[in-house]
Motif scaffolding. Sequence first.
Motif, PDB file in Angstrom:
ATOM      1  N   ILE A   8       0.848  -1.195   0.000  1.00 54.96           N
ATOM      2  CA  ILE A   8       0.000   0.000   0.000  1.00 54.96           C
ATOM      3  C   ILE A   8       0.887   1.250   0.000  1.00 54.96           C
ATOM      4  O   ILE A   8       2.085   1.188   0.299  1.00 54.96           O
ATOM      5  CB  ILE A   8      -0.969   0.041   1.214  1.00 54.96           C
ATOM      6  N   GLY A   9       0.275   2.384  -0.300  1.00 56.53           N
ATOM      7  CA  GLY A   9       1.001   3.652  -0.273  1.00 56.53           C
ATOM      8  C   GLY A   9       0.408   4.606  -1.283  1.00 56.53           C
ATOM      9  O   GLY A   9      -0.423   4.205  -2.123  1.00 56.53           O
ATOM     10  N   PHE A  10       0.847   5.849  -1.211  1.00 57.71           N
ATOM     11  CA  PHE A  10       0.265   6.876  -2.065  1.00 57.71           C
ATOM     12  C   PHE A  10       0.719   6.674  -3.515  1.00 57.71           C
ATOM     13  O   PHE A  10       1.751   6.029  -3.779  1.00 57.71           O
ATOM     14  CB  PHE A  10       0.680   8.267  -1.559  1.00 57.71           C
ATOM     15  N   THR A  33      -4.209  -4.376  -8.680  1.00 56.76           N
ATOM     16  CA  THR A  33      -5.667  -4.143  -8.760  1.00 56.76           C
ATOM     17  C   THR A  33      -6.029  -3.172  -9.888  1.00 56.76           C
ATOM     18  O   THR A  33      -7.013  -3.380 -10.593  1.00 56.76           O
ATOM     19  CB  THR A  33      -6.242  -3.643  -7.411  1.00 56.76           C
ATOM     20  N   ASP A  34      -5.211  -2.131 -10.080  1.00 58.29           N
ATOM     21  CA  ASP A  34      -5.515  -1.200 -11.183  1.00 58.29           C
ATOM     22  C   ASP A  34      -5.444  -1.908 -12.537  1.00 58.29           C
ATOM     23  O   ASP A  34      -6.292  -1.682 -13.402  1.00 58.29           O
ATOM     24  CB  ASP A  34      -4.508  -0.031 -11.193  1.00 58.29           C
ATOM     25  N   ASP A  35      -4.414  -2.765 -12.696  1.00 54.02           N
ATOM     26  CA  ASP A  35      -4.272  -3.481 -13.973  1.00 54.02           C
ATOM     27  C   ASP A  35      -5.463  -4.390 -14.228  1.00 54.02           C
ATOM     28  O   ASP A  35      -5.948  -4.496 -15.352  1.00 54.02           O
ATOM     29  CB  ASP A  35      -3.005  -4.356 -13.966  1.00 54.02           C
ATOM     30  N   PHE A  48     -11.839   5.210 -16.947  1.00 53.45           N
ATOM     31  CA  PHE A  48     -12.869   4.642 -16.065  1.00 53.45           C
ATOM     32  C   PHE A  48     -13.466   5.760 -15.200  1.00 53.45           C
ATOM     33  O   PHE A  48     -14.689   5.879 -15.071  1.00 53.45           O
ATOM     34  CB  PHE A  48     -12.269   3.539 -15.179  1.00 53.45           C
ATOM     35  N   PHE A  49     -12.591   6.573 -14.598  1.00 51.69           N
ATOM     36  CA  PHE A  49     -13.067   7.680 -13.754  1.00 51.69           C
ATOM     37  C   PHE A  49     -13.946   8.637 -14.563  1.00 51.69           C
ATOM     38  O   PHE A  49     -14.989   9.083 -14.095  1.00 51.69           O
ATOM     39  CB  PHE A  49     -11.877   8.462 -13.162  1.00 51.69           C
ATOM     40  N   ALA A  50     -13.492   8.952 -15.780  1.00 56.68           N
ATOM     41  CA  ALA A  50     -14.232   9.926 -16.601  1.00 56.68           C
ATOM     42  C   ALA A  50     -15.598   9.364 -16.989  1.00 56.68           C
ATOM     43  O   ALA A  50     -16.600  10.079 -17.010  1.00 56.68           O
ATOM     44  CB  ALA A  50     -13.421  10.262 -17.846  1.00 56.68           C
ATOM     45  N   GLU A  56     -18.102   4.495  -8.497  1.00 57.55           N
ATOM     46  CA  GLU A  56     -18.210   3.197  -9.186  1.00 57.55           C
ATOM     47  C   GLU A  56     -16.866   2.468  -9.139  1.00 57.55           C
ATOM     48  O   GLU A  56     -16.805   1.251  -8.923  1.00 57.55           O
ATOM     49  CB  GLU A  56     -18.672   3.416 -10.634  1.00 57.55           C
ATOM     50  N   PHE A  57     -15.773   3.236  -9.308  1.00 63.22           N
ATOM     51  CA  PHE A  57     -14.439   2.637  -9.222  1.00 63.22           C
ATOM     52  C   PHE A  57     -14.235   1.984  -7.857  1.00 63.22           C
ATOM     53  O   PHE A  57     -13.728   0.856  -7.745  1.00 63.22           O
ATOM     54  CB  PHE A  57     -13.377   3.720  -9.481  1.00 63.22           C
ATOM     55  N   ARG A  58     -14.677   2.677  -6.798  1.00 59.43           N
ATOM     56  CA  ARG A  58     -14.502   2.125  -5.444  1.00 59.43           C
ATOM     57  C   ARG A  58     -15.320   0.843  -5.258  1.00 59.43           C
ATOM     58  O   ARG A  58     -14.888  -0.095  -4.594  1.00 59.43           O
ATOM     59  CB  ARG A  58     -14.885   3.156  -4.385  1.00 59.43           C
ATOM     60  N   VAL A  60     -16.026  -1.315  -7.573  1.00 58.57           N
ATOM     61  CA  VAL A  60     -15.310  -2.385  -8.289  1.00 58.57           C
ATOM     62  C   VAL A  60     -14.111  -2.838  -7.450  1.00 58.57           C
ATOM     63  O   VAL A  60     -13.827  -4.036  -7.334  1.00 58.57           O
ATOM     64  CB  VAL A  60     -14.872  -1.912  -9.697  1.00 58.57           C
ATOM     65  N   GLU A  61     -13.404  -1.871  -6.844  1.00 55.45           N
ATOM     66  CA  GLU A  61     -12.263  -2.227  -6.000  1.00 55.45           C
ATOM     67  C   GLU A  61     -12.715  -3.119  -4.839  1.00 55.45           C
ATOM     68  O   GLU A  61     -12.045  -4.107  -4.505  1.00 55.45           O
ATOM     69  CB  GLU A  61     -11.599  -0.964  -5.432  1.00 55.45           C
ATOM     70  N   ILE A  62     -13.854  -2.775  -4.231  1.00 56.86           N
ATOM     71  CA  ILE A  62     -14.345  -3.571  -3.095  1.00 56.86           C
ATOM     72  C   ILE A  62     -14.684  -4.993  -3.549  1.00 56.86           C
ATOM     73  O   ILE A  62     -14.329  -5.970  -2.884  1.00 56.86           O
ATOM     74  CB  ILE A  62     -15.565  -2.890  -2.427  1.00 56.86           C
ATOM     75  N   VAL A  79      -1.973  -2.636  -4.568  1.00 58.47           N
ATOM     76  CA  VAL A  79      -3.333  -2.077  -4.633  1.00 58.47           C
ATOM     77  C   VAL A  79      -3.293  -0.585  -4.967  1.00 58.47           C
ATOM     78  O   VAL A  79      -2.315   0.108  -4.661  1.00 58.47           O
ATOM     79  CB  VAL A  79      -4.132  -2.299  -3.329  1.00 58.47           C
ATOM     80  N   GLY A  80      -4.369  -0.080  -5.555  1.00 63.97           N
ATOM     81  CA  GLY A  80      -4.501   1.355  -5.807  1.00 63.97           C
ATOM     82  C   GLY A  80      -4.400   2.120  -4.484  1.00 63.97           C
ATOM     83  O   GLY A  80      -4.780   1.597  -3.423  1.00 63.97           O
ATOM     84  N   GLY A  81      -3.896   3.359  -4.578  1.00 62.49           N
ATOM     85  CA  GLY A  81      -3.632   4.149  -3.376  1.00 62.49           C
ATOM     86  C   GLY A  81      -4.850   4.425  -2.504  1.00 62.49           C
ATOM     87  O   GLY A  81      -4.708   4.727  -1.312  1.00 62.49           O
ATOM     88  N   GLY A  82      -6.059   4.301  -3.069  1.00 57.84           N
ATOM     89  CA  GLY A  82      -7.268   4.608  -2.294  1.00 57.84           C
ATOM     90  C   GLY A  82      -7.850   3.407  -1.577  1.00 57.84           C
ATOM     91  O   GLY A  82      -8.757   3.544  -0.737  1.00 57.84           O
ATOM     92  N   LEU A  83      -7.351   2.216  -1.875  1.00 53.08           N
ATOM     93  CA  LEU A  83      -8.008   1.021  -1.326  1.00 53.08           C
ATOM     94  C   LEU A  83      -7.998   0.923   0.200  1.00 53.08           C
ATOM     95  O   LEU A  83      -9.006   0.545   0.802  1.00 53.08           O
ATOM     96  CB  LEU A  83      -7.428  -0.246  -1.964  1.00 53.08           C
ATOM     97  N   PRO A 118      -6.013  10.250 -12.240  1.00 56.10           N
ATOM     98  CA  PRO A 118      -7.007  11.320 -12.202  1.00 56.10           C
ATOM     99  C   PRO A 118      -6.994  12.108 -10.883  1.00 56.10           C
ATOM    100  O   PRO A 118      -7.347  13.275 -10.869  1.00 56.10           O
ATOM    101  CB  PRO A 118      -8.345  10.593 -12.390  1.00 56.10           C
ATOM    102  N   LEU A 119      -6.564  11.480  -9.781  1.00 57.88           N
ATOM    103  CA  LEU A 119      -6.589  12.186  -8.492  1.00 57.88           C
ATOM    104  C   LEU A 119      -5.275  12.925  -8.229  1.00 57.88           C
ATOM    105  O   LEU A 119      -5.072  13.456  -7.144  1.00 57.88           O
ATOM    106  CB  LEU A 119      -6.898  11.212  -7.346  1.00 57.88           C
ATOM    107  N   PHE A 120      -4.398  12.960  -9.244  1.00 58.00           N
ATOM    108  CA  PHE A 120      -3.153  13.712  -9.075  1.00 58.00           C
ATOM    109  C   PHE A 120      -3.082  14.849 -10.101  1.00 58.00           C
ATOM    110  O   PHE A 120      -2.012  15.340 -10.426  1.00 58.00           O
ATOM    111  CB  PHE A 120      -1.928  12.787  -9.211  1.00 58.00           C
TER     112      PHE A 120
HETATM  113  C1  S3P Z   1      -5.943   6.129  -6.684  1.00 57.25           C
HETATM  114  C2  S3P Z   1      -4.718   5.576  -7.002  1.00 57.25           C
HETATM  115  C3  S3P Z   1      -4.451   4.955  -8.312  1.00 57.25           C
HETATM  116  C4  S3P Z   1      -5.747   4.431  -8.944  1.00 57.25           C
HETATM  117  C5  S3P Z   1      -6.763   5.512  -8.999  1.00 57.25           C
HETATM  118  C6  S3P Z   1      -7.105   6.079  -7.614  1.00 57.25           C
HETATM  119  C7  S3P Z   1      -6.113   6.761  -5.351  1.00 57.25           C
HETATM  120  O1  S3P Z   1      -3.542   3.860  -8.143  1.00 57.25           O
HETATM  121  O2  S3P Z   1      -6.242   3.344  -8.217  1.00 57.25           O
HETATM  122  O3  S3P Z   1      -6.264   6.518  -9.850  1.00 57.25           O
HETATM  123  O4  S3P Z   1      -7.250   6.985  -4.921  1.00 57.25           O
HETATM  124  O5  S3P Z   1      -5.082   7.023  -4.679  1.00 57.25           O
HETATM  125  P1  S3P Z   1      -1.974   4.048  -7.820  1.00 57.25           P
HETATM  126  O6  S3P Z   1      -1.861   4.280  -6.347  1.00 57.25           O
HETATM  127  O7  S3P Z   1      -1.381   2.742  -8.230  1.00 57.25           O
HETATM  128  O8  S3P Z   1      -1.490   5.187  -8.623  1.00 57.25           O
END
Ligand code: S3P
Length: 165
Positions: A8-10, A33-35, A48-50, A56-58, A60-62, A79-83, A118-120
């Motif tokens: 995990i991490g940003f 998970t992103d792949d 996907f975000f757009a 909806e992305f969250r 799918v992640e869950i 995992v994606g940084g938001g998970l 998209p969140l950066f």
């Molecule tokens: C996100 C991180 C991204 C990706 C999405 C949202 C987040 O993954 O899941 O853009 O919320 O921090 P990475 O942490 O692999 O860039």
Amino acid sequence: MLNNVILIGFMGCGKTSVGRELSKLCRNILIDTDDIIATNYNMTISNFFARFGESEFRQVEISLCNWMKENLRNATIAVGGGLPVIYDLRDIGSVIYLESPFEELYQRILGHKSNKRPLFDDLTLAKELYDKRIPIYEEMADYTVSALGTTTQVAEKIYNYIKGY
Ligand code: S3P
């Protein structure tokens, strides 16, 4: 024992590249998970975000996490940084936090010509998100490692930690 190791991490801390090295050391499979989401939906995460939006992305992640919890053993998982905000990943395996100062992540991400995150897009909002996320990452981690070395160095540190349990 599930024996999964979850990185995990940003955004930009190197979860995927460290995960590749770590899975080689562990001789297991890397799940990113992103792949998986991008492949399943046949579109980039930005698209996907757009198209479907963040909530909806969250979802799918869950559902992906629920699947991993039931079905994955002995895997390396990036995992994606938001998970960690929406799912307690300790239910899936040991959680390793790749820690990095915001300035380093910023350099890494904006150093790439195409920012696929998209969140950066907005620096101020990204920094706010970073500040909110850090305590969540810290709280969830079984082990924290600095993300500042080379990919191989970081992967080896994690490997040495997991060999010890
Ligand atoms: C996100 C991180 C991204 C990706 C999405 C949202 C987040 O993954 O899941 O853009 O919320 O921090 P990475 O942490 O692999 O860039």
